[in-house]
Design an enzyme around this catalytic site. Structure first.
Site, PDB file in Angstrom:
ATOM      1  N   GLU A 169       0.817  -1.236  -0.024  1.00  0.00           N
ATOM      2  CA  GLU A 169       0.186  -0.240  -0.001  1.00  0.00           C
ATOM      3  C   GLU A 169       0.877   1.136   0.049  1.00  0.00           C
ATOM      4  O   GLU A 169       0.738   1.896   1.061  1.00  0.00           O
ATOM      5  CB  GLU A 169      -0.698   0.037   1.231  1.00  0.00           C
ATOM      6  CG  GLU A 169      -1.845  -1.110   1.213  1.00  0.00           C
ATOM      7  CD  GLU A 169      -3.004  -1.026   2.433  1.00  0.00           C
ATOM      8  OE1 GLU A 169      -2.978   0.073   3.247  1.00  0.00           O
ATOM      9  OE2 GLU A 169      -3.896  -1.713   2.651  1.00  0.00           O
ATOM     10  N   GLU A 367      -4.984  -9.024   1.059  1.00  0.00           N
ATOM     11  CA  GLU A 367      -5.595  -8.500   2.177  1.00  0.00           C
ATOM     12  C   GLU A 367      -7.015  -8.416   2.048  1.00  0.00           C
ATOM     13  O   GLU A 367      -7.413  -7.724   1.248  1.00  0.00           O
ATOM     14  CB  GLU A 367      -5.112  -7.229   2.920  1.00  0.00           C
ATOM     15  CG  GLU A 367      -3.499  -7.265   3.668  1.00  0.00           C
ATOM     16  CD  GLU A 367      -3.048  -5.899   4.272  1.00  0.00           C
ATOM     17  OE1 GLU A 367      -3.972  -5.475   4.840  1.00  0.00           O
ATOM     18  OE2 GLU A 367      -1.876  -5.702   4.187  1.00  0.00           O
TER      19      GLU A 367
END
Ligand code: BGP
Length: 474
Positions: A169, A367
């Site tokens: 991220e 995720e």
């Protein structure tokens, strides 16, 4: 009640993800230097839930052997964690710390010994403080230091690691550290944010270049949190435009260069017009072009809903928010503990976007998960937590993922967040995500109902879903 059986492709990776800073603990032990998190917590502990800092996060550094056995017990055939830069190379640059090399070697070997495939990520928000002092991602010196760190990891562990990722991220430190004040260094300045994003992207491509030079037997990718931007009203051109611009800034700024090797023209035009194009060197563009990823990891939790700017807002510095407003959809299903909307169909939409617009590159869910506060309420007599809400969350997301796979999406795995309850940045231990509960008092572990669910899913490669949770847009 009807049930549907969703069979996943052979060899599908099942498991979960965590990160070094959120699970290892031992924050300043055995020579590890401080990250921005260790530093920030010392300075402003009140910014962290219940004032719990990153020092002892879930003690994986000490308990990794037993923890890895538990991963096996809850059905993992694969597992992601990260190598902490500040642990491996405490000075940011130079030689690795032998204690850290020993830990990561032992940990990787223990994962492999259980027949679990390790996925290793190289940066999970954990900038070494000594590198932040040199300017963090705003500095090209730090870009070079990161590339040296990545190369050191490939040299030390590349014989055993077949799945690497350069960043987790990467847009989040941009948002948190340079736009919206939820990471150190708590700056609010869109021009600096653009530079940070660009230098991070360049670092990823340069690390990939090093990896390719070494001709190792493995693959390298990046993990992006692709939060689809849905316009409030699909028929309102201005809402649609606002959502498109939001997508350019927060998704495509990493997705396009990582997969295609170049930035979207519309993004460059906006940054140029607004005078906030980051500093770059001509040869950078070749590095980015020639070093695209082998596979993509997608973290997905929540969609973003966007509407056109409703009233003029004046910013003292350039902010991307001048182009859009966030929008809370009435009636949305929410996870009240995290304040995030639950919208499983987005997983299908992401998969289709990757399939249709990004060459159907191979990818996996790296995720997906649900953080819940006060899970003690659901503890049964045998001591385990009956987290049916989490199983339902996973079932529903997996049913949507399965639909996309049936339609040709090249998805090879599903990692949940997370195996063991771990430390969640500013939220510390407020919301628990794990398949395995962690008692913060004595650090004991206890498998939750969802852990047994994962074992069943992974053993049978099948998800059994109640009809009420099936995708209703067939
Ligand atoms: C992702 C991060 C993870 C993890 C997760 C849960 O964005 O990659 O590090 O923390 O979100 O979110 P949170 O911890 O903020 O509740």
């Amino acid at each position: 009640m009807t049930k549907k059986f969703y069979q996943f492709p052979e060899g599908f990776w099942w498991g979960s993800a965590t990160s070094g800073p959120q699970s290892e603990g031992a924050a300043l032990e055995d020579g590890k230097s401080a990250t921005i998190w260790d530093y920030w917590y010392e300075k402003e502990p009140e910014r962290f839930f219940d004032q719990v800092g990153p020092k002892d996060t879930s003690t994986f550094y000490k308990n990794y052997k037993d923890d890895i056995k538990l991963l096996k017990e809850v059905g993992h055939n694969s597992f992601r964690t990260s190598i902490q830069w500040a642990r491996l190379i405490p000075d940011g640059t130079g030689e690795p710390n032998p204690k850290a090399v020993e830990f990561y070697n032992n940990m990787i070997d223990a994962v492999l010994a259980e027949g679990i495939e390790p996925f290793i990520n190289l940066f999970h928000f954990d900038m070494p403080m000594c590198m932040q002092e040199k300017g963090g991602w705003e500095s090209r010196e730090v870009v070079d230091a990161y590339v040296h760190f990545a190369k050191t990891c490939f040299e030390l562990f590349g014989d055993r690691i077949k799945h690497w990722t350069t960043f987790n991220e990467p847009i989040v430190p941009v948002e948190g550290g340079y736009l919206y004040d939820f990471h150190y260094p708590n700056v609010r300045d869109g021009k600096r944010a653009a530079q940070v994003a660009y230098n991070t992207m360049l670092s990823s491509a340069k690390a990939i270049a090093e990896y390719r030079k070494m001709n190792l037997d493995g693959e390298i990718g990046i993990i992006l949190n692709l939060t689809p931007s849905y316009p409030r009203d699909e028929k309102d051109e201005e809402d649609v435009k606002a959502a498109r611009i939001r997508d350019l800034f927060f998704n495509r700024s990493f997705l396009d260069p990582s997969v295609k090797g170049y930035y979207p023209e519309e993004l460059i035009d906006i940054l140029k017009k607004d005078g906030v194009l980051p500093y770059y060197e001509e040869e950078d563009l070749d590095v980015i072009k020639n070093n695209t990823i082998d596979f993509l990891g997608v973290n997905y939790y929540q969609p973003v809903r966007i509407k056109k700017k409703e009233k003029e807002e004046s910013f003292d510095v350039w902010m991307p928010d001048k182009y859009f407003d966030n929008y809370q959809m009435p009636g949305a299903k929410m996870n009240p503990y995290r304040g995030w909307e639950i919208f499983p169909k987005a997983i299908y939409d992401i998969a289709k976007n990757v399939q249709d617009n990004y060459g159907n590159i191979k990818w996996f869910i790296s995720e997906n998960g649900m953080g819940v506060e006060g899970e003690e309420r659901f503890r049964k007599e045998d001591g385990s937590i009956e987290d049916d809400y989490r199983i339902e969350f996973y079932d529903e997301h997996l049913a949507n993922l399965h639909k996309a796979i049936e339609e040709g999406s090249n998805c090879f795995g599903y990692h949940a967040w997370t195996a063991m309850d771990c430390w969640s940045w500013n939220n510390a231990y407020k919301n628990r995500y794990g398949f395995i509960g962690v008692d913060l008092g004595d650090q004991s572990r206890k498998i939750k109902k969802s852990g047994h669910w994962l074992k069943q899913v992974s053993d049978t490669n099948t998800v059994v879903v109640d009809d009420k949770l099936m995708p209703d847009y067939e």
